[in-house]
Design an enzyme around this catalytic site. Structure first.
Site, short mmCIF file in Angstrom:
data_model
loop_
_atom_site.label_atom_id
_atom_site.label_comp_id
_atom_site.label_asym_id
_atom_site.label_seq_id
_atom_site.Cartn_x
_atom_site.Cartn_y
_atom_site.Cartn_z
N THR A 36 0.87 -1.18 0.00
CA THR A 36 0.00 0.00 0.00
C THR A 36 0.90 1.23 0.00
OG1 THR A 36 -0.17 -0.09 2.41
CG2 THR A 36 -1.93 -1.16 1.15
N GLY A 56 8.73 1.76 4.19
CA GLY A 56 9.74 0.72 4.01
C GLY A 56 10.91 1.20 3.17
N GLY A 111 1.48 4.18 1.61
CA GLY A 111 2.21 4.65 2.79
C GLY A 111 3.21 3.62 3.30
N CYS A 112 2.84 2.35 3.23
CA CYS A 112 3.72 1.28 3.71
C CYS A 112 4.91 1.10 2.78
CB CYS A 112 2.93 -0.01 3.88
SG CYS A 112 1.60 0.17 5.09
N ILE A 113 4.69 1.29 1.49
CA ILE A 113 5.80 1.25 0.54
C ILE A 113 6.78 2.37 0.85
CG2 ILE A 113 6.44 1.62 -1.88
CD1 ILE A 113 3.76 0.17 -2.60
#
Length: 157
Positions: A43, A50, A45-47
């Protein structure tokens, strides 16, 4: 399980990890551990979060810090996410939410007008003895890695 506070030793639960491993948080003793909880693989924001940790991995290594991501996704999904994003750190699959519950990161969230339970983006800094020394809750991705590095720089090596 109880809500962690600064000064609390983290639990030693078994979790499945990328790289076909089962790990315990005690496996990281001797290093600072940056344990970041994120809602869902692949997703936006998570990309970005990370990638920010990935792009600063050398700085973290310079502070004797290991980065580990945690979500409720399966190891199979984690493996694809890690490979696609070229993450040089492990992702833990907390599918039964044991670690999420202990760190109290499962919250009610609004998603497309509906109330759902999900992971509130949070990061915990754990010292080489396994004790929580700092926490960030309701993390905003943009400057987060810099904030973590700033705290790490103030701690003994």
């Amino acid at each position: 399980m109880s809500t962690p506070i600064i000064g609390t030793t983290v639990p030693d639960v078994d979790l499945l990890s990328t790289g076909d491993k089962t790990v315990k948080l005690s496996d990281y003793r001797g290093n600072y551990l940056v344990l970041y909880f994120y809602p869902k693989d692949n997703t936006p924001g998570c990309i970005l979060e990370g990638q920010s940790f990935r792009d600063n991995i050398d700085k973290f290594s310079g502070f004797n810090a290991v980065i580990v991501g945690v979500s409720r996704d399966s190891v199979r999904v984690h493996e694809g996410f890690k490979c696609k994003q070229e993450f040089p750190f492990d992702l833990l699959a907390d599918t039964d939410e044991a670690l999420c519950q202990w760190f109290d990161v499962i919250k009610m969230k609004n998603m497309y007008g509906k109330q759902v339970q999900g992971i509130e983006r949070s990061t915990f800094l754990i010292d080489p003895a396994g004790v929580v020394v700092h926490e960030w809750r309701k993390v905003k991705v943009k400057a987060h890695v810099d904030e973590v590095l700033q705290v790490l720089s103030s701690l003994p090596g």
